[in-house]
Design an enzyme around this catalytic site. Structure first.
Site, PDB file in Angstrom:
ATOM      1  N   PHE A  72      34.519  13.725  -2.922  1.00 23.55           N
ATOM      2  CA  PHE A  72      33.765  14.535  -1.966  1.00 23.55           C
ATOM      3  C   PHE A  72      33.295  14.191  -1.759  1.00 23.55           C
ATOM      4  CE2 PHE A  72      31.103  18.590  -2.353  1.00 23.55           C
ATOM      5  CZ  PHE A  72      31.632  18.959  -1.120  1.00 23.55           C
TER       6      PHE A  72
ATOM      7  N   TYR B 299      28.304  17.536 -19.931  1.00 27.75           N
ATOM      8  CA  TYR B 299      28.132  16.276 -18.378  1.00 27.75           C
ATOM      9  C   TYR B 299      26.930  16.998 -18.645  1.00 27.75           C
ATOM     10  CZ  TYR B 299      27.890  16.685 -13.381  1.00 27.75           C
ATOM     11  OH  TYR B 299      27.956  16.248 -12.441  1.00 27.75           O
TER      12      TYR B 299
ATOM     13  N   LYS C 178      24.364  13.711 -17.491  1.00 33.27           N
ATOM     14  CA  LYS C 178      23.978  12.885 -16.396  1.00 33.27           C
ATOM     15  C   LYS C 178      22.165  12.856 -16.133  1.00 33.27           C
ATOM     16  CE  LYS C 178      25.586  13.328 -12.740  1.00 33.27           C
ATOM     17  NZ  LYS C 178      25.938  12.307 -12.203  1.00 33.27           N
TER      18      LYS C 178
END
Length: 307
Positions: free
Chosen positions: A17, A160, A164
Site C-alpha cells: 500500500f 506490532y 516497530k
C-alpha cells in the site's frame, strides 16, 4: 549526492500500500534526479487501481524476495544509493503471530541495516509508526517528537508496536556507522499516522464486511480523536527525507532523528473517522452495483468486486 546521473533507490515492501505510493512519488518528483527505482517485495508488483505514475515508469525494476533472507536483501542493495525500508508485517488483534512479526519487523530491519553497510548504501529511511508512542495511560494531544517519549520496556505496547519501536531504535543507532568504503551511513525514521488512499485494504476490507452484513457499530469514546492522512502526501515525505540525507545540511541535519508524519486531513473522533470511510464505501458499493447492472444489460460479463 554521489551519482551525477541520478540516484538508485531501493524500496522494500514496494509492492504494498504505502510502498507503491512511495514508488510513484519517487518517479514523479523533481527534487533530485533518479536513475533507477528498485522495488523489493515478497509479492509481485501490480499497480493499485488509480495509482499509475504519470512518468518514468521505465525506471522501475521489481525484485521478488523476502526481507527475512539476508543474502537476497544484500544482493538487492548492490549499487544502491539510498534504501527506503518500508517492508513490515502489520498485525493487530488478540492473537497476533509474534514469531512472524519479530522475524519481519525486527530481524528483517537488521538485514536491511547490514546490507546497507555491506553494499556502501549512504542513506537509510525507515518506516516506523506513530504506534511506537502509543501510551494508553497518557493520551497524546498535539504531541510532537520532543514531547513524546517511549521507555525501552513498555508493557502498554502491543506486539506490532513494540517490534516497530525496537526496529526504529536499531535504525537510528546505525546513523553514522562506517560503511565498507569508509563513508558513514545516514539514517532517519518516519512515523506515519493512519493512512487512506489507493490500495488501502485493512480498514476498508473490514468495514466492507460490516456493511455487507448490515451491522451497525460504534468504536471508541466520542472525545477520543485520531489522525489520518492521504498516503500520497505521506509518501512525498520520503522524497524529502532521502534528499536531506543525501545532501546533509548542518543546520537541518535529520540524521539519527525520528519524525511524525501527517497532513491537513481533518482530525475526527475514531467513530467519525470510521463513519467517513463507511460513507465512501457505501457510495462505492452503490456505484459498483450500477456498473454491474449496466454490464448485464449490455451483455458484458466481468468479474468485479467493491472490496
Amino acid at each position: 549526492m554521489t551519482n551525477q546521473e541520478g540516484v538508485t533507490i531501493l524500496v522494500t515492501g514496494g509492492a504494498g500500500f504505502l510502498g507503491q505510493h512511495i514508488v510513484k512519488e519517487l518517479m514523479e518528483q523533481e527534487v533530485f534526479p533518479v536513475k533507477e527505482i528498485r522495488s523489493f517485495d515478497i509479492q509481485p508488483f501490480k499497480w493499485h487501481h488509480g495509482l499509475h505514475p504519470s512518468k518514468n515508469s521505465h525506471k522501475l525494476n521489481h525484485i521478488e524476495g523476502s526481507i527475512c533472507d539476508p543474502a537476497a536483501v544484500t544482493k538487492a542493495c548492490e549499487n544502491v544509493d539510498a534504501v527506503i525500508h518500508n517492508c513490515s508485517c502489520v498485525a493487530f488483534g488478540a492473537y497476533p503471530n509474534r514469531k512472524s512479526i519479530r522475524a519481519v519487523n525486527v530481524d528483517g530491519t537488521e538485514n536491511a541495516v547490514n546490507a546497507c553497510i555491506e553494499q556502501n548504501v549512504e542513506c537509510l529511511v525507515y518506516t516506523s509508526s506513530f504506534e511506537v508512542a502509543n501510551d494508553l495511560k497518557k493520551p497524546s494531544v498535539n504531541a510532537s517528537e520532543t514531547s513524546v517519549t517511549v521507555p525501552p520496556i513498555n508493557p502498554i505496547l502491543c506486539v506490532y508496536s513494540q517490534s516497530k519501536y525496537d526496529a526504529e531504535i536499531m535504525v537510528l543507532r546505525a546513523n553514522n556507522k562506517a560503511l565498507k568504503n569508509g563513508i558513514k551511513l545516514r539514517t532517519c525514521a518516519l512515523r506515519p499516522c493512519g493512512m487512506y488512499g489507493e490500495g488501502e485494504h485493512i480498514l476498508t476490507t473490514n468495514l466492507g464486511y460490516f456493511i455487507n452484513a448490515g451491522v451497525a457499530f460504534r468504536i471508541g469514546e466520542p472525545s477520543g480523536k485520531i489522525q489520518f492522512a492521504y498516503a500520497g502526501n505521506i509518501a512525498y515525505s520520503y522524497v524529502l527525507a532521502v534528499n536531506s540525507l543525501l545532501r546533509p545540511d548542518e543546520e537541518t541535519d535529520i540524521g539519527g532523528e525520528a519524525f511524525f508524519l501527517g497532513d491537513d486531513t481533518p482530525i475526527y473522533s475514531i467513530g467519525e473517522t470510521v463513519a467517513q470511510f463507511a460513507k465512501a464505501l457505501v457510495a462505492e458499493t452503490v456505484l459498483w452495483i450500477v456498473n454491474c447492472q449496466e454490464l448485464l444489460i449490455s451483455g458484458v460479463s466481468e468479474e468485479m468486486s467493491p472490496f
